[in-house]
Design a protein around this motif. Structure first.
Motif, mmCIF file in Angstrom:
data_model
loop_
_atom_site.group_PDB
_atom_site.id
_atom_site.type_symbol
_atom_site.label_atom_id
_atom_site.label_comp_id
_atom_site.label_asym_id
_atom_site.label_seq_id
_atom_site.Cartn_x
_atom_site.Cartn_y
_atom_site.Cartn_z
ATOM 1 N N LYS A 161 0.830 -1.210 0.000
ATOM 2 C CA LYS A 161 0.000 0.000 0.000
ATOM 3 C C LYS A 161 0.861 1.255 0.000
ATOM 4 C CE LYS A 161 -4.045 0.642 1.606
ATOM 5 N NZ LYS A 161 -5.318 0.739 2.320
ATOM 6 N N GLU A 162 1.948 1.181 0.785
ATOM 7 C CA GLU A 162 2.853 2.322 0.909
ATOM 8 C C GLU A 162 3.548 2.596 -0.426
ATOM 9 O OE1 GLU A 162 5.090 1.850 4.612
ATOM 10 O OE2 GLU A 162 6.776 2.577 3.427
ATOM 11 N N LEU A 163 4.070 1.520 -1.031
ATOM 12 C CA LEU A 163 4.794 1.665 -2.292
ATOM 13 C C LEU A 163 3.872 2.127 -3.406
ATOM 14 C CD1 LEU A 163 7.392 -1.185 -2.803
ATOM 15 C CD2 LEU A 163 7.761 1.250 -2.554
ATOM 16 N N ARG A 164 2.620 1.723 -3.337
ATOM 17 C CA ARG A 164 1.632 2.086 -4.342
ATOM 18 C C ARG A 164 1.483 3.605 -4.378
ATOM 19 N NH1 ARG A 164 -3.914 -0.344 -2.858
ATOM 20 N NH2 ARG A 164 -2.850 -2.341 -2.841
ATOM 21 N N ARG A 165 1.306 4.198 -3.210
ATOM 22 C CA ARG A 165 1.150 5.647 -3.116
ATOM 23 C C ARG A 165 2.420 6.333 -3.613
ATOM 24 N NH1 ARG A 165 0.269 6.600 2.325
ATOM 25 N NH2 ARG A 165 -1.581 5.312 2.047
ATOM 26 N N TRP A 166 3.554 5.736 -3.196
ATOM 27 C CA TRP A 166 4.832 6.305 -3.561
ATOM 28 C C TRP A 166 5.046 6.272 -5.076
ATOM 29 C CZ3 TRP A 166 8.951 3.622 -5.757
ATOM 30 C CH2 TRP A 166 10.140 4.341 -5.844
ATOM 31 N N LEU A 167 4.644 5.151 -5.709
ATOM 32 C CA LEU A 167 4.801 5.023 -7.161
ATOM 33 C C LEU A 167 3.957 6.070 -7.876
ATOM 34 C CD1 LEU A 167 5.992 3.400 -9.551
ATOM 35 C CD2 LEU A 167 3.890 2.072 -9.539
ATOM 36 N N ARG A 168 2.753 6.312 -7.368
ATOM 37 C CA ARG A 168 1.875 7.321 -7.957
ATOM 38 C C ARG A 168 2.543 8.703 -7.901
ATOM 39 N NH1 ARG A 168 -2.270 7.786 -11.533
ATOM 40 N NH2 ARG A 168 -1.375 9.773 -12.050
ATOM 41 N N GLU A 169 3.135 9.003 -6.762
ATOM 42 C CA GLU A 169 3.820 10.299 -6.612
ATOM 43 C C GLU A 169 5.006 10.389 -7.552
ATOM 44 O OE1 GLU A 169 4.819 10.574 -2.488
ATOM 45 O OE2 GLU A 169 2.719 10.687 -1.876
ATOM 46 N N LEU A 170 5.767 9.291 -7.607
ATOM 47 C CA LEU A 170 6.941 9.255 -8.476
ATOM 48 C C LEU A 170 6.533 9.465 -9.925
ATOM 49 C CD1 LEU A 170 10.068 8.442 -8.271
ATOM 50 C CD2 LEU A 170 9.305 6.313 -9.292
ATOM 51 N N HIS A 171 5.437 8.836 -10.316
ATOM 52 C CA HIS A 171 4.963 8.971 -11.690
ATOM 53 C C HIS A 171 4.551 10.402 -11.983
ATOM 54 C CE1 HIS A 171 1.784 8.957 -14.781
ATOM 55 N NE2 HIS A 171 2.665 8.234 -15.407
ATOM 56 N N ASP A 172 3.862 11.016 -11.045
ATOM 57 C CA ASP A 172 3.438 12.405 -11.252
ATOM 58 C C ASP A 172 4.645 13.327 -11.359
ATOM 59 O OD1 ASP A 172 0.910 11.461 -11.191
ATOM 60 O OD2 ASP A 172 0.494 12.054 -9.121
ATOM 61 N N GLU A 173 5.733 12.914 -10.673
ATOM 62 C CA GLU A 173 6.944 13.730 -10.655
ATOM 63 C C GLU A 173 7.743 13.566 -11.945
ATOM 64 O OE1 GLU A 173 8.628 13.229 -6.774
ATOM 65 O OE2 GLU A 173 10.583 13.873 -7.511
ATOM 66 N N THR A 174 7.910 12.311 -12.398
ATOM 67 C CA THR A 174 8.780 12.053 -13.549
ATOM 68 C C THR A 174 8.026 12.009 -14.866
ATOM 69 O OG1 THR A 174 8.552 9.663 -13.279
ATOM 70 C CG2 THR A 174 10.391 10.712 -12.151
ATOM 71 N N GLY A 175 6.735 11.671 -14.830
ATOM 72 C CA GLY A 175 5.908 11.697 -16.027
ATOM 73 C C GLY A 175 6.189 10.611 -17.046
ATOM 74 N N HIS A 176 6.848 9.511 -16.625
ATOM 75 C CA HIS A 176 7.089 8.423 -17.563
ATOM 76 C C HIS A 176 5.784 7.723 -17.947
ATOM 77 C CE1 HIS A 176 11.393 8.479 -16.412
ATOM 78 N NE2 HIS A 176 11.519 8.035 -17.632
#
Lengths: 292, 380
Positions: free
Chosen positions: B206-221
């Motif tokens: 659950k934690e990594l899921r939220r983190w991945l979403r943030e990372l995606h919004d940040e890097t835009g891949h």
């Protein structure tokens, strides 16, 4: 309160369910140790005792005798060719089996085991039939001046045949267990096939590989049956150490026979020690390989 | 019949795979440029087909989930996009260029495996630098640049200071973040994640899921991830691709997938549902010869299946109910309570969710009105 109850409780009550009674345990352990002592340690000790009976001078003399020296050299030469060859074959075969899907894979795995199931004498005879003077390829090769049987090439071939499975057998389960993911990760990161092999596959299998090479080498130096058939027992030319030991023994040269034998036995002991160290140091990695 | 029959909610036509595709492929989806096009891809392993002609457009910068049960072909589709498998027929386009004949190395995709696939004998630093180093001959990248890039990535995945550790010294969540940093190091055109959180326990996931979403919004891949966990797919993805048996069942946002399932499979696979075999005649729904007070104008006459969600029921008086039945069983279900209700002749069971304090005794009769329902014709 409960802690104290536990401490005061008799230990026997918590005996592991698989543990047997004292008498059974002792009997089994003593039996194993006795068996190993009588059939393995005692003969090994006899080899060294017999070898050193005539004193150190006679021992060294026996090893420096020209025929003995030539046998030692030939044994080293054969191992130096057979082991690297099997290293390459073994890695190639296990790579193919573990990483690719192709038709006839179970057949190839069975084939790799063939040298284990076939008597070494038959392995030797195969080469005599193929390359001997009356063999299929022998006359043709001889017309070009190439002598295979009763010469070094035959001994090398027979040794390769007998020792082929060691490296492959060690690597196949290990590589199958590891799967293809590491390699897939490497190529997705842009690595070429060769880079992937050197930087990812090889480090992953290095201890298993070393273990296989070790066993392969021990067998290559100690092989008697197959080599005996193809060698022709020409003193100073086609005698390896095991063959030389037999000749000396048949000539009633006990001390010399045991001296050369002790050298072979020493090799076995060194192999055993290195093997144990490897197992102790990299046990987890080797565990998968030894499960076959 | 005192009350008028409850009508099925009209279905908003969405971009589902079941609709006939126009011959000209769209260059844009919702006005966005397409980054990856999967064009009628078939993948067969020997006799068995893992993908039966799958087509999909993925928008640049999108976070998209391939969701389905095991054996649905979702991982195969991901591997075909990566180039780890080659399609039996069909094409993969990156932008407008055909990537089908390109090798994995040439495609420049970042791939993250379920079991991390980190190189055990290398430190975290060397793992992340691997992709840059193997390309050094081509790119001529300096070791200093590699070092800077690796350190930046370690920062990005919140693992600064762990660069000299070996994978064995890291937790599962940390390992997966290293794997992600390693994939990002090569500046991939797309990021492909195969069950990225599948091997982790619930909390970390659950934690990594939220983190991945943030990372995606940040890097835009542009990111495609495979999962069998619908919660993960619905929570994380911009769009969800629901797959089953090597076909795409539906493509849509979490809301579209949940509220407007395009096929019976999607209705059953996403969330909980009860289903009843019904007959349709002139838009009227009947169960075992008795008409239910439900209407479905869309569905042709003949056998069909009625789908309802356990939490979308009202208990009503006999005269206004659509379905009546006998409560057979009740059990606690998380914060709610679930009733099993036998309907029709008692051969069919439906599940209904009620507040935990509700007093429904097994054996008593009740009358229900679904707030939502869907009817799918058996004719397909």
């Amino acid at each position: 309160m409960s802690d104290q109850t536990l401490q005061n409780a008799p230990a026997a009550r918590f005996r592991r369910s698989t543990t047997e009674s004292f008498a059974v345990r002792t009997t089994l352990i003593v039996l194993s140790v006795l068996f190993l002592g009588v059939f393995l340690l005692f003969p090994l000790a006899v080899v060294f005792v017999e070898a050193s009976k005539q004193g150190m001078g006679a021992y060294l003399e026996a090893l420096q005798e020209p025929d003995a020296l030539s046998a030692i050299k030939l044994t080293l030469l054969v191992a130096a060719i057979a082991v690297p060859a099997n290293l390459v074959f073994g890695v190639a075969a296990s790579w193919a089996i573990a990483k690719f899907d192709f038709r006839g894979k179970p057949f190839l795995i069975t084939l790799i085991d063939l040298p284990f199931s076939v008597s070494p004498v038959i392995a030797g005879l195969i080469y005599v039939i193929l390359f001997g003077t009356q063999g299929y390829l022998g006359p043709w090769l001889q017309s070009y001046g190439i002598q295979v049987v009763f010469a070094v090439p035959g001994i090398v071939l027979a040794t390769i045949f007998v020792t082929f499975p060691f490296v492959a057998r060690e690597l196949i389960p290990l590589m199958q267990e590891q799967g293809r993911q590491d390699e897939e990760a490497a190529i997705s990161l842009g690595a070429s096939g060769f880079q992937t092999f050197c930087k990812v596959t090889l480090p992953n299998i290095k201890w298993g590989l070393m273990y296989g090479v070790l066993l392969c080498n021990a067998r290559a130096m100690g092989e008697f049956g197959a080599v005996s058939v193809v060698s022709g027992h020409i003193r100073g030319q086609t005698n390896t150490m095991p063959l030389h030991v037999e000749i000396l023994y048949n000539d009633y040269q006990w001390a010399a026979a045991f001296a050369v034998a002790s050298l072979l036995a020493l090799l076995a002991l060194v192999t055993l020690v290195v093997k144990t160290v490897l197992e102790w140091r990299f046990g987890a990695e080797l565990a998968t390989a030894r499960r076959h | 019949m005192h009350a008028p029959a409850l009508a099925e909610r009209p279905v908003v036509p969405g971009p589902t795979a079941l609709e006939p595709e126009s011959s000209a492929r769209p260059a844009r989806v919702h006005g966005e440029p397409v980054a990856v096009t999967v064009d009628n891809v078939v993948k067969a392993f020997g006799e068995t087909a893992a993908l039966h002609g799958v087509s999909l457009d993925i928008v640049g910068g999108e976070l998209i989930a391939l969701l389905g049960p095991s054996g649905s072909g979702k991982t195969t589709l991901l591997r075909v996009i990566a180039g780890l498998e080659f399609p039996t027929s069909g094409r993969i386009l990156f932008g407008s260029e055909d990537a089908s004949q390109r090798t994995v190395q040439q495609r420049n995709v970042g791939f993250v495996f379920q079991h991390y696939a980190l190189f055990k004998h290398m430190t975290v630093f060397d793992n992340i630098a691997f992709g840059l180093r193997v390309r050094r001959r081509k790119t001529g990248i300096a070791e200093d640049t590699i070092r800077t890039r690796v350190m930046t990535l370690l920062d990005l995945v919140q693992l600064s200071g762990l660069d000299q550790r070996y994978p064995a010294q890291l937790s599962g969540g940390q390992r997966q973040r290293v794997a992600l940093a390693r994939a990002l190091a090569i500046e991939p055109r797309i990021l492909l994640l195969d069950e990225p959180f599948g091997a982790l326990d619930y909390k970390v996931r659950k934690e990594l899921r939220r983190w991945l979403r943030e990372l995606h919004d940040e890097t835009g891949h542009t990111t495609i991830f495979v999962t069998h966990d619908q919660e993960e797919a619905l929570e994380l993805a911009d769009r969800v691709v629901v797959m089953s048996n090597g076909r795409i069942e539906q493509v849509g946002s979490a809301d579209e997938i949940y509220d407007e399932p395009a096929t019976p499979f999607v209705y059953q696979f996403i969330g909980d549902s009860s289903t009843l075999p019904v007959m349709i005649h002139g838009g009227k729904v009947s169960l075992e010869g008795r008409q239910l007070r439900l209407a479905s104008a869309r569905v042709p006459d003949g056998p069909a299946r009625l789908f309802m969600r356990p939490h979308e029921f009202n208990f009503v008086g006999d005269e206004t109910g659509a379905i009546s039945g006998v409560i057979k069983n009740e059990r606690r279900h998380g914060p709610r309570r679930r009733l099993e209700i036998a309907v029709g002749n008692g051969d069919h069971m439906i599940e209904v969710e009620v507040p935990p304090t509700a007093d429904h005794r097994p054996g008593s009769r009740c009358s229900l009105l679904p707030k939502q329902f869907r009817v799918f014709s058996d004719a397909g």
